[in-house]
Design a protein around this motif. Sequence first.
Motif, PDB file in Angstrom:
ATOM      1  N   SER A   1      41.651  29.525   8.168  1.00 30.84           N
ATOM      2  CA  SER A   1      42.675  27.881   8.288  1.00 30.84           C
ATOM      3  C   SER A   1      42.851  26.979   8.995  1.00 30.84           C
ATOM      4  O   SER A   1      43.016  26.097   8.962  1.00 30.84           O
ATOM      5  CB  SER A   1      43.528  28.558   7.201  1.00 30.84           C
ATOM      6  N   PHE A   2      42.244  27.542  10.197  1.00 30.67           N
ATOM      7  CA  PHE A   2      43.277  27.072  11.534  1.00 30.67           C
ATOM      8  C   PHE A   2      41.673  25.766  11.732  1.00 30.67           C
ATOM      9  O   PHE A   2      42.003  25.404  12.658  1.00 30.67           O
ATOM     10  CB  PHE A   2      42.899  27.882  13.031  1.00 30.67           C
TER      11      PHE A   2
ATOM     12  N   THR B   1      48.288  24.385   4.119  1.00 31.03           N
ATOM     13  CA  THR B   1      46.425  25.009   4.507  1.00 31.03           C
ATOM     14  C   THR B   1      46.675  25.977   4.771  1.00 31.03           C
ATOM     15  O   THR B   1      45.755  27.269   4.088  1.00 31.03           O
ATOM     16  CB  THR B   1      45.775  23.781   5.500  1.00 31.03           C
ATOM     17  N   PHE B   2      47.431  26.570   5.572  1.00 30.05           N
ATOM     18  CA  PHE B   2      47.573  28.212   6.135  1.00 30.05           C
ATOM     19  C   PHE B   2      47.749  29.255   4.616  1.00 30.05           C
ATOM     20  O   PHE B   2      47.311  30.130   4.246  1.00 30.05           O
ATOM     21  CB  PHE B   2      48.481  28.526   7.085  1.00 30.05           C
TER      22      PHE B   2
ATOM     23  N   LYS C   1      49.125  20.626  -0.469  1.00 32.28           N
ATOM     24  CA  LYS C   1      48.550  20.618   0.557  1.00 32.28           C
ATOM     25  C   LYS C   1      48.059  18.971   0.548  1.00 32.28           C
ATOM     26  O   LYS C   1      47.878  18.188   1.562  1.00 32.28           O
ATOM     27  CB  LYS C   1      47.158  21.298   0.505  1.00 32.28           C
TER      28      LYS C   1
ATOM     29  N   GLN D   1      48.496  15.946   3.397  1.00 37.32           N
ATOM     30  CA  GLN D   1      47.322  14.967   4.295  1.00 37.32           C
ATOM     31  C   GLN D   1      46.818  13.662   3.419  1.00 37.32           C
ATOM     32  O   GLN D   1      46.225  12.703   4.161  1.00 37.32           O
ATOM     33  CB  GLN D   1      46.221  16.080   3.797  1.00 37.32           C
TER      34      GLN D   1
ATOM     35  N   VAL E   1      41.656  22.764   9.037  1.00 36.79           N
ATOM     36  CA  VAL E   1      42.405  21.562   8.884  1.00 36.79           C
ATOM     37  C   VAL E   1      41.745  19.873   8.769  1.00 36.79           C
ATOM     38  O   VAL E   1      41.897  19.686   8.171  1.00 36.79           O
ATOM     39  CB  VAL E   1      43.800  21.949   9.530  1.00 36.79           C
ATOM     40  N   PRO E   2      41.138  19.850  10.063  1.00 35.71           N
ATOM     41  CA  PRO E   2      40.506  18.479  10.764  1.00 35.71           C
ATOM     42  C   PRO E   2      39.965  18.058   9.226  1.00 35.71           C
ATOM     43  O   PRO E   2      40.250  16.542   9.147  1.00 35.71           O
ATOM     44  CB  PRO E   2      40.426  18.243  11.815  1.00 35.71           C
TER      45      PRO E   2
ATOM     46  N   MET F   1      48.792  21.342   8.330  1.00 36.50           N
ATOM     47  CA  MET F   1      48.301  22.736   8.561  1.00 36.50           C
ATOM     48  C   MET F   1      48.745  23.884   8.230  1.00 36.50           C
ATOM     49  O   MET F   1      48.081  25.177   7.811  1.00 36.50           O
ATOM     50  CB  MET F   1      48.595  23.430  10.345  1.00 36.50           C
ATOM     51  N   GLU F   2      50.126  23.813   7.415  1.00 40.51           N
ATOM     52  CA  GLU F   2      51.009  25.099   6.758  1.00 40.51           C
ATOM     53  C   GLU F   2      50.558  25.019   5.837  1.00 40.51           C
ATOM     54  O   GLU F   2      50.285  26.108   5.294  1.00 40.51           O
ATOM     55  CB  GLU F   2      52.931  24.971   7.506  1.00 40.51           C
TER      56      GLU F   2
ATOM     57  N   TYR G   1      45.531  17.851  12.523  1.00 46.03           N
ATOM     58  CA  TYR G   1      46.296  18.805  11.318  1.00 46.03           C
ATOM     59  C   TYR G   1      47.781  18.568  10.846  1.00 46.03           C
ATOM     60  O   TYR G   1      48.314  19.734  10.613  1.00 46.03           O
ATOM     61  CB  TYR G   1      46.508  20.018  12.796  1.00 46.03           C
TER      62      TYR G   1
END
Length: 297
Positions: free
Chosen positions: A121-122, A167-168, A224, A228, A125-126, A164-165, A161
Amino acid sequence: MSTDQRKPLPFVANFAAGAIAGVSEILTFYPLDVVKTRMQLETGKSTQGLVGTLRSIVKEEGAGRLYRGLVPPLLLEAPKRAVKFAANDYWGKTYLNVTGESKMTQSLSILTGCSAGATESFVVVPFELVKIKLQDKTSTYKGPMDVVKQVVRKDGLLGLYAGMESTFWRHLWWNGGYFGCIFQVRELLPKRESQQGVLMNNFISGAVGGFAGTVLNTPFDVVKSRIQGAERVPGVIPKYNWTYPALVTIFREEGAAALYKGFVPKVLRLAPGGGVLLLVVEFTLGVFRQALGPPYI
């Protein structure tokens, strides 16, 4: 040499196999991802299903729109899928060493998958943010770099980002379901000796894993996309900001079905797509084993 005795392949082999598999999968199924995102960004009661959304995009915007936003995920797929399978391999070995188990179990397979998803996931994201911005029907961005420039100008580098959360959580639950089911289905399927039989077992277990992962993570994917896809307004708290409160908001305002918006195109992509991923990964790893020879085969 038996499967248990052969030496694990080096990291670069797992990385390359995941990259090749990811690009193969996205080139095959990308239009379904565009349809899925459009359905998830639609608030309120859905007025169109899979076929209606697909027909509307082609009629109003042209068939080329089905590949709108392809560049970011295509650039992402290689590192994303490579990280997925390399991280799954790394975490699997780590948990086996920590627990003292001699081989993978169902619970360790799920834990390994969740850890691989969290790691993945890190990276994504972008790229996911840019893809969502381009896939939105109201998008006026000229292309991927225009999205990046405008987001950075408005929100800074951390703006890339956003989500991010969520997406995680999306990747954690999908990978846990995917790799956990692969382990279980492989155990249930009859053992096959021929290469064609082994590849078929890999496709079936990957497809079942893709379906299970999609069932688990679709609500998180909806959130998500909403996070986004929204434009940030200075001084205004976004309606969809954190994952679990957003799940409650969507459920309360739109009903439980809204948490599974885009499920049909998503599962039509990720169930067979999961099979294709595992099929290509295992085939590519087999090529590496043959090329490297003993003790890898």
